[in-house]
Write a protein that holds these residues in place. Structure first.
Motif, PDB file in Angstrom:
ATOM      1  N   GLY A   1     -62.739 -13.726   5.349  1.00 46.92           N
ATOM      2  CA  GLY A   1     -62.055 -12.824   6.265  1.00 46.92           C
ATOM      3  C   GLY A   1     -60.836 -12.186   5.637  1.00 46.92           C
ATOM      4  O   GLY A   1     -60.573 -10.983   5.809  1.00 46.92           O
ATOM      5  N   LEU A   2     -60.080 -12.969   4.871  1.00 43.03           N
ATOM      6  CA  LEU A   2     -58.873 -12.451   4.234  1.00 43.03           C
ATOM      7  C   LEU A   2     -59.212 -11.442   3.139  1.00 43.03           C
ATOM      8  O   LEU A   2     -58.587 -10.378   3.029  1.00 43.03           O
ATOM      9  N   VAL A   3     -60.219 -11.768   2.348  1.00 39.53           N
ATOM     10  CA  VAL A   3     -60.656 -10.843   1.285  1.00 39.53           C
ATOM     11  C   VAL A   3     -61.125  -9.522   1.878  1.00 39.53           C
ATOM     12  O   VAL A   3     -60.812  -8.440   1.363  1.00 39.53           O
ATOM     13  N   THR A   4     -61.866  -9.604   2.964  1.00 40.62           N
ATOM     14  CA  THR A   4     -62.366  -8.392   3.611  1.00 40.62           C
ATOM     15  C   THR A   4     -61.223  -7.508   4.099  1.00 40.62           C
ATOM     16  O   THR A   4     -61.236  -6.289   3.904  1.00 40.62           O
ATOM     17  N   ALA A   5     -60.232  -8.132   4.736  1.00 36.20           N
ATOM     18  CA  ALA A   5     -59.108  -7.355   5.246  1.00 36.20           C
ATOM     19  C   ALA A   5     -58.354  -6.655   4.122  1.00 36.20           C
ATOM     20  O   ALA A   5     -57.866  -5.533   4.301  1.00 36.20           O
ATOM     21  N   ILE A   6     -58.271  -7.304   2.962  1.00 38.82           N
ATOM     22  CA  ILE A   6     -57.532  -6.718   1.833  1.00 38.82           C
ATOM     23  C   ILE A   6     -58.350  -5.630   1.141  1.00 38.82           C
ATOM     24  O   ILE A   6     -57.924  -4.471   1.046  1.00 38.82           O
ATOM     25  N   VAL A   7     -59.512  -6.008   0.655  1.00 37.09           N
ATOM     26  CA  VAL A   7     -60.315  -5.082  -0.160  1.00 37.09           C
ATOM     27  C   VAL A   7     -60.835  -3.917   0.687  1.00 37.09           C
ATOM     28  O   VAL A   7     -60.643  -2.746   0.351  1.00 37.09           O
ATOM     29  N   ALA A   8     -61.514  -4.250   1.793  1.00 42.93           N
ATOM     30  CA  ALA A   8     -62.057  -3.191   2.644  1.00 42.93           C
ATOM     31  C   ALA A   8     -60.936  -2.387   3.276  1.00 42.93           C
ATOM     32  O   ALA A   8     -61.069  -1.178   3.484  1.00 42.93           O
ATOM     33  N   GLY A   9     -59.822  -3.058   3.592  1.00 38.73           N
ATOM     34  CA  GLY A   9     -58.703  -2.345   4.206  1.00 38.73           C
ATOM     35  C   GLY A   9     -58.170  -1.237   3.320  1.00 38.73           C
ATOM     36  O   GLY A   9     -57.890  -0.129   3.792  1.00 38.73           O
ATOM     37  N   ILE A  10     -58.035  -1.510   2.029  1.00 38.89           N
ATOM     38  CA  ILE A  10     -57.527  -0.496   1.093  1.00 38.89           C
ATOM     39  C   ILE A  10     -58.556   0.608   0.870  1.00 38.89           C
ATOM     40  O   ILE A  10     -58.237   1.807   0.933  1.00 38.89           O
ATOM     41  N   VAL A  11     -59.808   0.228   0.625  1.00 33.56           N
ATOM     42  CA  VAL A  11     -60.849   1.222   0.322  1.00 33.56           C
ATOM     43  C   VAL A  11     -61.076   2.155   1.511  1.00 33.56           C
ATOM     44  O   VAL A  11     -61.148   3.382   1.352  1.00 33.56           O
ATOM     45  N   ALA A  12     -61.178   1.590   2.708  1.00 34.26           N
ATOM     46  CA  ALA A  12     -61.409   2.421   3.888  1.00 34.26           C
ATOM     47  C   ALA A  12     -60.219   3.321   4.178  1.00 34.26           C
ATOM     48  O   ALA A  12     -60.391   4.458   4.629  1.00 34.26           O
ATOM     49  N   ALA A  13     -59.002   2.837   3.917  1.00 40.42           N
ATOM     50  CA  ALA A  13     -57.821   3.667   4.145  1.00 40.42           C
ATOM     51  C   ALA A  13     -57.816   4.887   3.237  1.00 40.42           C
ATOM     52  O   ALA A  13     -57.449   5.988   3.652  1.00 40.42           O
ATOM     53  N   ILE A  14     -58.232   4.711   2.005  1.00 39.61           N
ATOM     54  CA  ILE A  14     -58.208   5.805   1.037  1.00 39.61           C
ATOM     55  C   ILE A  14     -59.374   6.766   1.233  1.00 39.61           C
ATOM     56  O   ILE A  14     -59.205   7.990   1.192  1.00 39.61           O
ATOM     57  N   PHE A  15     -60.566   6.232   1.467  1.00 41.41           N
ATOM     58  CA  PHE A  15     -61.765   7.068   1.503  1.00 41.41           C
ATOM     59  C   PHE A  15     -62.215   7.444   2.914  1.00 41.41           C
ATOM     60  O   PHE A  15     -63.075   8.315   3.075  1.00 41.41           O
ATOM     61  N   GLY A  16     -61.685   6.796   3.943  1.00 43.32           N
ATOM     62  CA  GLY A  16     -62.146   7.034   5.301  1.00 43.32           C
ATOM     63  C   GLY A  16     -61.733   8.386   5.849  1.00 43.32           C
ATOM     64  O   GLY A  16     -60.958   9.131   5.239  1.00 43.32           O
ATOM     65  N   GLY A  17     -62.225   8.693   7.041  1.00 46.57           N
ATOM     66  CA  GLY A  17     -61.992  10.004   7.638  1.00 46.57           C
ATOM     67  C   GLY A  17     -60.864  10.050   8.640  1.00 46.57           C
ATOM     68  O   GLY A  17     -60.610  11.097   9.241  1.00 46.57           O
ATOM     69  N   SER A  18     -60.175   8.920   8.869  1.00 42.31           N
ATOM     70  CA  SER A  18     -59.066   8.877   9.813  1.00 42.31           C
ATOM     71  C   SER A  18     -57.766   8.602   9.077  1.00 42.31           C
ATOM     72  O   SER A  18     -57.732   7.800   8.141  1.00 42.31           O
TER      73      SER A  18
END
Length: 547
Positions: free
Chosen positions: A56-73
């Motif tokens: 859960g912690l890894v997901t919040a860190i890794v996915a959190g950064i990637v989605a923030a940079i590449f996401g549409g919001s």
């Protein structure tokens, strides 16, 4: 060239940060706040899914950064969510915790492909009662999943959260349950009371800090999170072979559908909360797909946009992607600086956090609004919620959409109708042998049969005029019904005249046979007076003018 521009629109650009000079202070504060709020949720969702707190912690860190940079919001905060936990639980039970990273990778590819194929706007077709019923069902499941941990018991073998919660009662040890229940009650009380002390006080963090200190210093015998890594794991490709891919393809498709739906709903809600700029649905899918792929490489879980954390971000002043990136960096700092403390957190404390989170997912006012709207919408809401809890999330959404479509079509069919009208102008001899019908509203597969029944039962007429100028919607079934109606009347010796086929319906009417079923092409009119004049002349020739 247009294809190149289309792909470029799905990628990060400098425009994503054009307001940063004005908003960076608020973004930093918001990112820190969300990071604090996200820590217990990331740990709790990891444990609850069966993949472990580390995942859960890894997901919040890794996915959190990637989605923030590449996401549409601009303000979406991504990571593990309760809805995803609900789906992952049965997958872990069937395939083991090692399957989570593979599912994350496969689901990420599917979501990425959906974004590249411009399928982002599909979520706009999901009705509001379905969304709220789906959310209520998820909240109930999350709450039920925490019952074993709250009781210090072992979860039952069933993959259904309600059944597993009931089964757990047979393994309760009341000496341990007294402590775990006390922890849950304490956490819930602090989370409820903390905002009353100060509205920005992070109740979940305060609650976990208090109960962890008490249980650690007091030597209370309750299960804890346990050892966590002091660094992020090295990225690695999950073990993939054809048999694994085939066995996990179905679960991955379910996870991908959920990730897409939840992320787009969260982004849509976030865009309405403050002036943070519009969101790009297709780019959001691309970002979430990349986030889940990256998370899978690091041994994490599939990620989605998290509406609760996103809402905290917006309310705390987050206006650009920097806030979501800072939130992930805060969690990264915890991994490198505070895993020893975090490992002492009781599992019952995380259960308490999730139970309170679940009760807050759907407000009483929202439930009342849905139930008080229309009977059809209330039914869709209840059916979706019940199926979500009883069976499967994606099945629930599908059935909810089908039910909503059924009620919508039934309502639409009621707007359609066929009315017999008086002939315009002064009456003339023989008018009683002419029937003028006006078709209103929508003529589609749900209403076509009623048209045929109403008109074909008419007797003692020589001519029937069908007015189609007021027809708002026509589908192939409706057009075919008109053609069959004309054919049936003509076989009985009744001449049929059609007036007012709209330009947008002409091609369909011609291809399905409405025009071809007329006795003569001249029996198609654009003016009602001309059609009536022809009908009267036909009646006169038939010898009914004096009758």
């Amino acid at each position: 060239m247009s294809t190149h521009r289309g792909l470029t629109a799905l990628l990060p650009s400098r425009a994503d940060y054009r307001d940063l000079r004005r908003t960076w202070r608020g973004d930093l504060v918001a990112g820190l706040t969300v990071g604090i709020v996200a820590l217990p949720l990331a740990l709790a969702f990891g444990v609850s899914s069966g993949a472990g707190a580390e995942s859960g912690l890894v997901t919040a860190i890794v996915a959190g950064i990637v989605a923030a940079i590449f996401g549409g919001s601009n303000v979406q905060v991504s990571g593990p969510t309760g809805a995803m936990v609900v789906v992952l639980g049965p997958i872990v039970a069937s395939h083991g915790a090692g399957a989570v990273a593979v599912v994350s990778l496969l689901a990420g590819v599917i979501v990425l492909a959906a974004g590249a194929a411009r399928l982002g706007r599909v979520v706009g077709y999901i009705p509001w009662p379905v969304i709220e019923g789906f959310t209520l069902g998820i909240a109930v499941i999350i709450f039920l999943q925490q019952v074993p941990a709250a009781l210090g018991a072992h979860a039952g073998d069933s993959s259904n959260a309600a059944v597993a919660a009931v089964e757990s009662f047979s393994t309760i040890r009341w000496s341990e349950a007294a402590w775990t229940l006390g922890i849950v009650v304490a956490v819930a009380a602090i989370m409820v009371l903390a905002p009353r002390v100060h509205r920005k006080l992070p109740g979940s963090i305060v609650a976990i800090a208090v109960v962890t200190a008490i249980t650690s210093l007091g030597g209370v015998p309750v299960p804890t999170i346990g050892a966590l890594p002091a660094a992020l794991p090295a990225p690695a490709v999950p073990g993939l072979d054809w048999a694994t891919v085939v066995s996990l393809a179905g679960p991955a498709l379910t996870v991908a559908a959920l990730a897409a739906i939840e992320s787009l709903l969260s982004a849509r809600v976030a865009a309405s909360m403050a002036d943070t700029g519009p969101y790009d649905a297709d780019r959001e899918l691309v970002g979430q797909g990349l986030a889940s792929i990256a998370s899978g490489f690091f041994g994490g879980m599939p990620a989605t946009g998290a509406i609760a954390r996103t809402a905290v971000n917006v309310r705390s002043g987050g206006r650009t992607r920097l806030a979501a990136v800072v939130h992930a960096l805060v969690l990264l700092a915890v991994v490198y600086l505070a895993t020893g403390v975090v490992s002492q957190i009781p599992l019952a404390a995380l259960a308490g956090v999730l139970m309170v989170t679940a009760t807050r997912m759907v407000g009483v006012a929202t439930v009342r609004s849905v139930l008080g709207s229309t009977r059809a919408d209330a039914t869709v809401f209840v059916v979706t919620a019940v199926i979500t809890v009883s069976f499967d999330l994606i099945i629930a959404v599908a059935i909810g959409i089908v039910a909503a479509a059924f009620f919508a079509l039934r309502s639409l069919s009621k707007t359609s109708g066929i009315q017999r009208e008086e002939l315009p102008g002064p009456s003339a001899p023989g008018d009683q042998h002419i029937a003028l019908f006006r078709i209103d509203g929508a003529l589609f597969f749900g209403a076509a049969e009623r048209l045929v029944e109403r008109v074909t039962t008419i007797t003692d007429v020589d001519v029937v005029i069908i007015r189609m100028s007021q027809l708002e919607m026509l589908d192939a079934t409706g057009a075919r019904a008109v053609a069959e109606l004309i054919t049936t009347l003509e076989r009985r010796g009744i001449t049929v005249l059609v007036k007012g086929v709209q330009a947008r319906h002409e091609a369909l009417a011609a291809s399905v046979g409405v025009i071809g079923s007329l006795r003569h092409s001249a029996h198609l009119y654009t003016e009602l007076d001309a059609a009536v004049a022809h009908a009267r002349s036909h009646v006169a020739r038939a010898g009914h003018s004096a009758s």
